[in-house]
Design a protein around this motif. Structure first.
Motif, PDB file in Angstrom:
ATOM      1  N   SER A 196       0.824  -1.208   0.000  1.00 43.43           N
ATOM      2  CA  SER A 196       0.000   0.000   0.000  1.00 43.43           C
ATOM      3  C   SER A 196       0.859   1.259   0.000  1.00 43.43           C
ATOM      4  O   SER A 196       0.571   2.226  -0.723  1.00 43.43           O
ATOM      5  N   LEU A 197       1.917   1.275   0.807  1.00 45.00           N
ATOM      6  CA  LEU A 197       2.792   2.448   0.847  1.00 45.00           C
ATOM      7  C   LEU A 197       3.563   2.614  -0.451  1.00 45.00           C
ATOM      8  O   LEU A 197       3.789   3.743  -0.913  1.00 45.00           O
ATOM      9  N   ILE A 198       3.962   1.500  -1.044  1.00 41.47           N
ATOM     10  CA  ILE A 198       4.673   1.571  -2.323  1.00 41.47           C
ATOM     11  C   ILE A 198       3.779   2.183  -3.392  1.00 41.47           C
ATOM     12  O   ILE A 198       4.192   3.052  -4.160  1.00 41.47           O
ATOM     13  N   ALA A 199       2.521   1.746  -3.439  1.00 36.60           N
ATOM     14  CA  ALA A 199       1.585   2.287  -4.420  1.00 36.60           C
ATOM     15  C   ALA A 199       1.334   3.774  -4.183  1.00 36.60           C
ATOM     16  O   ALA A 199       1.261   4.567  -5.137  1.00 36.60           O
ATOM     17  N   THR A 200       1.206   4.161  -2.915  1.00 30.83           N
ATOM     18  CA  THR A 200       0.991   5.577  -2.600  1.00 30.83           C
ATOM     19  C   THR A 200       2.186   6.412  -3.044  1.00 30.83           C
ATOM     20  O   THR A 200       2.025   7.499  -3.620  1.00 30.83           O
ATOM     21  N   GLN A 201       3.387   5.917  -2.796  1.00 29.74           N
ATOM     22  CA  GLN A 201       4.590   6.635  -3.205  1.00 29.74           C
ATOM     23  C   GLN A 201       4.621   6.823  -4.724  1.00 29.74           C
ATOM     24  O   GLN A 201       4.947   7.916  -5.221  1.00 29.74           O
ATOM     25  N   GLU A 202       4.262   5.775  -5.460  1.00 29.24           N
ATOM     26  CA  GLU A 202       4.267   5.865  -6.917  1.00 29.24           C
ATOM     27  C   GLU A 202       3.226   6.872  -7.405  1.00 29.24           C
ATOM     28  O   GLU A 202       3.482   7.626  -8.346  1.00 29.24           O
TER      29      GLU A 202
END
Length: 418
Positions: A256-262
């Motif tokens: 979830s955090l990776i997707a938000t960062q992207e």
């Protein structure tokens, strides 16, 4: 007539609903409200059945909300942009909704999106009104908004045969048999587009009469960060609870955090987010989902990045047997299961980074975690006032063994100095 068929007919045949198409979500939200009837009934001063008619915009009239004694609710949903043939069955695997699709937020006062492609809002009370002289009310019914934000039925929609063979297939068949509606897409939430004609050069649904909305986590952002990352809001600190079933054993892996960062990289004009690891493997290698982690500790003030206090459901706490790794598809819990889950969630939230102490080497909660958490919560306010960190981060005066330490990737994690 079978009980479910009778309920469908009575629910969908109400005069107020006869002007609108009905979908699987319509039944889903009414059944959800029905199952929570005691709470809805106690809170409602009217004779409305099972919470029917209680709206999100009406929260503004609650005295405790007006007195700032209640949280400010923000509900989010992903959008499925216009499809030429709404009845087409589309093979949607992996990430169902692209990260570039607008994210909508619903609040007591207004509904819309800060995404630069749209950047517009409409009064929540009039949600469902097209962008014209016509007005509609009642689309912000609490159960409807809840259903919009949790509509996952489109993820079953891989083929006609496949859909009918899923757990929702029989319900769809009964809806079609009870209230035939040719050409209506049943697997998502749809409402009249209040932003029709807005930003036609950038907004994909500008020419659409209908907005199609689904669960807010279908773009892989299962933690609802987006409304809190709006630069104009200037949020200091976010306590992020991450609990999707990412791994084979239904724990969290940081996706979830990776997707938000992207997503923030693409929409950096509107949003800001601190650096986080770029891969699930890095999250797991550093056990970042198994202990509290602070992201953005040393982000410069010029970026506007909030401090993210990350608490994930990455594994059982304190050497306990796992309880919280329940699959998303589990829909019922016994009272004993629910209590065990709540007990373990409490331990995850309050353990900090546990230590092995005593003769038996048992893991015990970090007694300094409350102080570390308190310091992190006020860290951005401290910086605005020009005060140096003391006690936790850069010198150990109050909490001698809790500090922020640099690790790979430019992010920070709370660690214990042994």
């Amino acid at each position: 007539m079978r009980p479910l068929d009778l309920y469908i007919r009575r629910t969908f045949s109400a005069p107020a609903l006869q002007s609108f198409a009905h979908r699987l979500k319509t039944l889903f939200v009414r059944l959800t409200a029905y199952s929570r009837a005691p709470a809805f009934q106690v809170q409602s001063s009217s004779n409305l059945t099972h919470g029917a008619g209680i709206t999100l915009s009406s929260v503004a009239d609650v005295s405790t909300f007006r007195g700032y004694k209640q949280p400010f609710p923000i509900v989010i949903a992903d959008s499925v942009t216009d499809r030429p043939n709404a009845s087409l069955i589309i093979n949607e695997t992996g990430v169902v909704v692209p990260l570039a699709n607008p994210i909508y937020e619903f609040t007591v006062y207004e509904t819309g999106s800060f995404d630069p492609a749209l950047g517009a809002f409409t009064p929540t009370r009039f949600l469902g009104s097209p962008n014209s002289s016509a007005c509609a009310v009642g689309f912000d019914q609490l159960s409807f908004v809840q259903g919009v934000s949790s509509t996952l039925f489109n993820t079953f929609n891989t083929s006609t045969a496949g859909l009918l063979n899923t757990t929702v297939g029989p319900i769809i068949s009964r809806i079609n048999d009870t209230m035939p509606q040719p050409g209506i897409r049943l697997d998502s939430a749809q409402l009249p587009n209040p932003f029709r004609g807005v930003s036609p050069d950038t907004f994909a649904d500008s020419n659409s009469a209908i907005l199609t909305l689904v669960d807010g986590g279908e773009d892989a952002e299962t933690t609802p960060f987006q409304p809190l990352l709006v630069k104009a809001r200037g949020v200091d600190t976010i306590i992020a609870i991450d609990a999707p079933a990412d791994t084979d054993d239904d724990f969290t892996d940081g996706s979830s955090l990776i997707a938000t960062q992207e997503r923030v990289k693409v929409l950096s004009a509107a949003y800001s987010f601190p650096p986080v690891p770029t891969t699930q493997a890095e999250f797991l290698a550093h056990n970042l989902t198994k202990r509290p982690t602070f992201f953005g500790c040393h982000s410069p003030s010029s970026t506007g990045e909030p401090l993210v206090i990350y608490i994930a459901n990455g594994g059982p706490p304190l050497d306990q047997a796992p309880v919280t790794n329940m699959p998303t598809a589990k829909l019922s819990y016994t009272p004993e299961e629910a209590q065990a889950l709540l007990n373990q969630v409490h331990d995850i939230a309050t353990q900090g980074i546990p230590r092995r102490t005593g003769k038996d080497g048992a893991l015990e909660k970090d007694p300094e975690w409350p102080a570390c958490l308190a310091c992190a919560v006020v860290d951005r306010a401290r910086r605005r006032l020009g005060f140096e960190r003391a006690g936790v981060a850069d010198n150990s005066m109050v909490v001698s063994d809790c500090l922020f330490a640099q690790i790979a990737g430019g992010y920070r994690t709370q660690i214990i100095q042994q």
